[in-house]
Design a protein around this motif. Structure first.
Motif, PDB file in Angstrom:
ATOM      1  N   GLU A 139       4.387  24.416  13.642  1.00 53.13           N
ATOM      2  CA  GLU A 139       5.737  24.858  13.280  1.00 53.13           C
ATOM      3  C   GLU A 139       5.996  24.462  11.834  1.00 53.13           C
ATOM      4  O   GLU A 139       6.020  23.265  11.511  1.00 53.13           O
ATOM      5  N   PRO A 140       6.171  25.439  10.931  1.00 54.30           N
ATOM      6  CA  PRO A 140       6.435  25.106   9.527  1.00 54.30           C
ATOM      7  C   PRO A 140       7.617  24.138   9.400  1.00 54.30           C
ATOM      8  O   PRO A 140       8.633  24.273  10.088  1.00 54.30           O
ATOM      9  N   GLY A 141       7.464  23.150   8.544  1.00 50.25           N
ATOM     10  CA  GLY A 141       8.540  22.197   8.311  1.00 50.25           C
ATOM     11  C   GLY A 141       8.531  21.018   9.266  1.00 50.25           C
ATOM     12  O   GLY A 141       9.300  20.073   9.084  1.00 50.25           O
ATOM     13  N   LYS A 142       7.671  21.031  10.278  1.00 47.62           N
ATOM     14  CA  LYS A 142       7.602  19.925  11.231  1.00 47.62           C
ATOM     15  C   LYS A 142       6.223  19.270  11.207  1.00 47.62           C
ATOM     16  O   LYS A 142       5.227  19.907  10.913  1.00 47.62           O
ATOM     17  N   VAL A 143       6.203  17.987  11.530  1.00 49.33           N
ATOM     18  CA  VAL A 143       4.941  17.267  11.673  1.00 49.33           C
ATOM     19  C   VAL A 143       4.639  17.132  13.157  1.00 49.33           C
ATOM     20  O   VAL A 143       5.419  16.530  13.900  1.00 49.33           O
ATOM     21  N   LYS A 144       3.546  17.729  13.581  1.00 54.56           N
ATOM     22  CA  LYS A 144       3.124  17.664  14.979  1.00 54.56           C
ATOM     23  C   LYS A 144       1.891  16.769  15.082  1.00 54.56           C
ATOM     24  O   LYS A 144       0.938  16.938  14.307  1.00 54.56           O
ATOM     25  N   VAL A 145       1.905  15.853  16.031  1.00 53.08           N
ATOM     26  CA  VAL A 145       0.772  14.941  16.234  1.00 53.08           C
ATOM     27  C   VAL A 145       0.073  15.307  17.537  1.00 53.08           C
ATOM     28  O   VAL A 145       0.662  15.218  18.610  1.00 53.08           O
ATOM     29  N   ILE A 146      -1.182  15.751  17.417  1.00 50.24           N
ATOM     30  CA  ILE A 146      -1.992  16.111  18.591  1.00 50.24           C
ATOM     31  C   ILE A 146      -2.965  14.972  18.860  1.00 50.24           C
ATOM     32  O   ILE A 146      -3.778  14.628  18.007  1.00 50.24           O
ATOM     33  N   GLY A 147      -2.862  14.380  20.020  1.00 50.82           N
ATOM     34  CA  GLY A 147      -3.747  13.280  20.387  1.00 50.82           C
ATOM     35  C   GLY A 147      -4.996  13.776  21.101  1.00 50.82           C
ATOM     36  O   GLY A 147      -4.908  14.625  21.980  1.00 50.82           O
ATOM     37  N   LEU A 148      -6.164  13.265  20.716  1.00 50.98           N
ATOM     38  CA  LEU A 148      -7.422  13.552  21.396  1.00 50.98           C
ATOM     39  C   LEU A 148      -7.970  12.251  21.958  1.00 50.98           C
ATOM     40  O   LEU A 148      -8.221  11.295  21.206  1.00 50.98           O
ATOM     41  N   LEU A 203       5.112   9.492   9.484  1.00 53.51           N
ATOM     42  CA  LEU A 203       4.660  10.875   9.345  1.00 53.51           C
ATOM     43  C   LEU A 203       5.589  11.852  10.054  1.00 53.51           C
ATOM     44  O   LEU A 203       5.923  12.916   9.511  1.00 53.51           O
ATOM     45  N   LYS A 204       6.034  11.495  11.252  1.00 52.32           N
ATOM     46  CA  LYS A 204       6.892  12.413  12.004  1.00 52.32           C
ATOM     47  C   LYS A 204       8.256  12.583  11.341  1.00 52.32           C
ATOM     48  O   LYS A 204       8.943  13.591  11.573  1.00 52.32           O
ATOM     49  N   SER A 205       8.641  11.604  10.514  1.00 55.56           N
ATOM     50  CA  SER A 205       9.890  11.750   9.759  1.00 55.56           C
ATOM     51  C   SER A 205       9.636  12.463   8.426  1.00 55.56           C
ATOM     52  O   SER A 205      10.528  12.492   7.566  1.00 55.56           O
ATOM     53  N   ARG A 206       8.409  12.983   8.262  1.00 56.11           N
ATOM     54  CA  ARG A 206       7.988  13.774   7.100  1.00 56.11           C
ATOM     55  C   ARG A 206       8.016  12.975   5.799  1.00 56.11           C
ATOM     56  O   ARG A 206       8.289  13.485   4.723  1.00 56.11           O
ATOM     57  N   ARG A 207       7.717  11.671   5.927  1.00 53.67           N
ATOM     58  CA  ARG A 207       7.629  10.810   4.741  1.00 53.67           C
ATOM     59  C   ARG A 207       6.161  10.510   4.424  1.00 53.67           C
ATOM     60  O   ARG A 207       5.295  10.637   5.259  1.00 53.67           O
ATOM     61  N   ARG A 208       5.921  10.099   3.195  1.00 50.48           N
ATOM     62  CA  ARG A 208       4.564   9.795   2.757  1.00 50.48           C
ATOM     63  C   ARG A 208       4.082   8.488   3.395  1.00 50.48           C
ATOM     64  O   ARG A 208       4.804   7.492   3.438  1.00 50.48           O
ATOM     65  N   LEU A 209       2.827   8.503   3.866  1.00 46.57           N
ATOM     66  CA  LEU A 209       2.224   7.312   4.466  1.00 46.57           C
ATOM     67  C   LEU A 209       1.088   6.836   3.567  1.00 46.57           C
ATOM     68  O   LEU A 209       0.145   7.575   3.289  1.00 46.57           O
ATOM     69  N   VAL A 210       1.190   5.583   3.112  1.00 42.15           N
ATOM     70  CA  VAL A 210       0.130   4.976   2.311  1.00 42.15           C
ATOM     71  C   VAL A 210      -0.253   3.647   2.953  1.00 42.15           C
ATOM     72  O   VAL A 210       0.604   2.789   3.186  1.00 42.15           O
ATOM     73  N   MET A 211      -1.537   3.501   3.279  1.00 42.02           N
ATOM     74  CA  MET A 211      -2.032   2.240   3.853  1.00 42.02           C
ATOM     75  C   MET A 211      -3.323   1.847   3.132  1.00 42.02           C
ATOM     76  O   MET A 211      -4.236   2.656   2.986  1.00 42.02           O
ATOM     77  N   ASN A 212      -3.398   0.610   2.699  1.00 41.56           N
ATOM     78  CA  ASN A 212      -4.597   0.083   2.050  1.00 41.56           C
ATOM     79  C   ASN A 212      -5.297  -0.903   2.983  1.00 41.56           C
ATOM     80  O   ASN A 212      -4.687  -1.471   3.902  1.00 41.56           O
ATOM     81  N   GLY A 213      -6.580  -1.116   2.755  1.00 41.42           N
ATOM     82  CA  GLY A 213      -7.324  -2.110   3.521  1.00 41.42           C
ATOM     83  C   GLY A 213      -7.489  -1.757   4.983  1.00 41.42           C
ATOM     84  O   GLY A 213      -7.353  -2.628   5.852  1.00 41.42           O
ATOM     85  N   VAL A 214      -7.792  -0.479   5.251  1.00 42.41           N
ATOM     86  CA  VAL A 214      -7.992  -0.067   6.638  1.00 42.41           C
ATOM     87  C   VAL A 214      -9.473   0.191   6.899  1.00 42.41           C
ATOM     88  O   VAL A 214     -10.292   0.245   5.984  1.00 42.41           O
ATOM     89  N   TYR A 215      -9.800   0.378   8.155  1.00 44.53           N
ATOM     90  CA  TYR A 215     -11.191   0.527   8.609  1.00 44.53           C
ATOM     91  C   TYR A 215     -11.892   1.672   7.894  1.00 44.53           C
ATOM     92  O   TYR A 215     -11.372   2.779   7.783  1.00 44.53           O
TER      93      TYR A 215
END
Length: 510
Positions: free
Chosen positions: A300-309, A387-399
């Motif tokens: 859906e344009p304008g929305k962040v959808k998270v699909i879990g696998l 992400l679901k609030s459509r904001r930028r996500l920045v994380m350092n020092g991850v796996y």
């Protein structure tokens, strides 16, 4: 007495039930196209076999390796008739067998118990695995013809079993959509007489395939039993589902032969399996799943959808996540992949040392081996919230998988407020975060396929005892996790054959 217990185990009458199962089964890989030893822990399946926990009397261990179901292979003893009458029937037959063996050896029944029990133990030590009663008796010098006559004479279903019209109706119904076989370690004539006593008429028996071990020249738990049944049905084992009451005889050997497997509580479980599951959607159980159509519907344009696998190790979660990303990009849909492993609390090197530390209490070791303690679920939840609030996500020092599992990677995801975004989030434990996910897809695969994929994927990391240890830790976690969280899955996609097939959402082995 030793032999009485041996006979009961051989005939499927173990009074201990599932609690007595366990141990790592290793084979030469014949059933899975080679690629190293089979590693399947029977205990892996036991938590899923709390028959009745979902209001049903069956559990499916795995779907057939070919991804298509064409045939059912049903056990007889304690599968198609109830336990109370069945115990009397089998006990009487076992007693008759012992009397015949005693007469043949010119000893007392008590001595016959001891002789056969000792011989069976000797054979099992020599071959390093279970030996059937038939193999034991033949090793004492009795001929196959004599033993078949004894068993035909000793088992009298006419004196114990009762007609079950509902079972006959269920078999007629399922036979309209699948080929059906009744296959047992009992002699062919005993199986046929038992089916007549259960209310199956001659016409129905002619329509299905009936096999005794004397027809096949082999008995359970040898996987060859299942290969020969499928061959005589005119099917590949990869198209068949074994149905029985024992994991060690009707489940694991069938999986080794690349069949699927279901464990039932008895005839009520068979009826539930047929009526509530196999006949789902008029007998059309599985349907092809098109990822392109699915992604088109989700986006859906304008929305962040998270699909879990999610799914078990080696099922193909990461491969399908990559495919979804490629398809989305080709369709012009903004997409990003994010793995639960991104949120590992420590590096692979530090976690390995933590797991292998010596001298810690058993309780602490169990806590460390519980993979729920490896991931930072709170951090993952916060990241998905951003992400679901459509904001930028920045994380350092991850796996960082590309840096031997060190915490050296950076994640930088900036959703376009107008175009939106699909986040493909994959990992075994993601069901804990189902309230943050728009869909939870369970990727399933036959144990043979998962074995081959794991051996290929991890060959450069772990071999021998180290591989087995990690395998046990992973299986223990997965069994517990999916038993508790399977209900959060919204779609089940079978991934053994290369073509995704969607199964009913309440697929039992979840």
């Amino acid at each position: 007495m030793a032999l009485e217990r041996s006979i009961k185990m051989d005939m499927g009458t173990s009074e201990g039930g599932l609690e007595q199962q366990g141990g790592l089964i290793e084979t030469d890989g014949r059933g899975g196209g080679g690629g190293g030893p089979w590693l399947i822990d029977v205990e892996y399946y036991v938590p899923a076999l709390e028959i009745g926990r979902h209001g049903r009397q069956f559990e499916v261990l795995a779907w057939p390796a070919g991804g298509k179901l064409s045939g059912l292979v049903l056990d007889l003893d304690k599968c198609l008739y109830g336990r109370e009458k069945g115990q009397e029937y089998l006990r009487a037959g076992s007693a008759g067998e012992i009397e015949a063996i005693a007469a043949g050896l010119s000893v007392s029944a008590e001595e016959a118990y001891q002789i056969v029990g000792n011989k069976r133990h000797e054979l099992e030590l020599k071959r390093g695995g279970k030996t059937t009663l038939t193999e034991t008796v033949l090793s004492l010098g009795f001929s196959p013809e004599w033993w078949n006559r004894v068993r035909n004479d000793c088992y009298a279903p006419e004196n114990f079993l009762e007609a079950d019209p509902e079972l006959a109706t269920a078999l007629v119904r399922v036979g309209e959509h699948y080929r059906v076989a009744i296959a047992s370690n009992s002699p062919h004539d005993v199986v046929r007489r038992a089916l007549l006593q259960l209310g199956l008429n001659e016409e129905l028996i002619r329509q299905i395939h009936v096999f005794g071990s004397d027809d096949l020249g082999v008995g359970k738990p040898d996987p060859t039993f299942y290969w020969r049944v499928a061959e005589n049905m005119g099917l590949s084992p990869k198209e068949c589902l074994s149905v029985g009451d024992r994991v060690e005889a009707d489940g694991i050997p069938a999986l080794q032969a690349e069949m699927g497997a279901a464990i039932v509580s008895g005839p009520e479980g068979v009826k539930d399996l047929v009526n509530d599951y196999l006949m789902h959607n008029g007998g059309v159980l599985a349907k092809e799943f098109d990822l392109s159509d699915y992604l088109r519907q989700v986006y859906e344009p304008g929305k962040v959808k998270v699909i879990g696998l999610t799914g078990r190790a080696g099922a193909g979660k990461t491969t399908r996540a990559k495919e979804m990303a490629i398809i989305s990009e080709e369709m012009g849909i903004p997409v990003v992949r994010l793995g639960l492993d991104t949120f590992f609390k420590t590096s692979s090197r530090a976690r390995k040392a933590w797991l292998e530390e010596e001298g810690i209490p058993d309780e602490e070791r169990a806590r460390r081996e519980d993979q729920d303690n490896w991931w930072d679920f709170e951090r993952a939840k916060q990241a998905l919230g951003v992400l679901k609030s459509r904001r930028r996500l920045v994380m350092n020092g991850v796996y960082n998988r590309n840096d031997r599992g060190e915490l050296t990677a950076t994640v930088d995801i900036d959703p376009d407020p107008e175009k939106g975004l699909i986040v493909v989030f994959e990992g075994v434990g993601i069901s804990h975060l189902s309230d943050m996910l728009d869909d939870v897809l369970f990727i399933a695969a036959h144990p043979n396929e998962r074995r081959d994929r794991l051996l290929g994927r991890d060959a450069d990391k772990r071999v021998g005892d180290a591989a087995k240890k990690r395998f046990r830790i992973t299986q223990t976690y997965e069994a517990k996790h999916f038993a508790a969280n399977g209900g959060r899955v919204t779609r089940v996609l079978e991934n053994s054959s290369g073509n995704l097939m969607e199964l009913p959402t309440a697929f039992p082995f979840v």
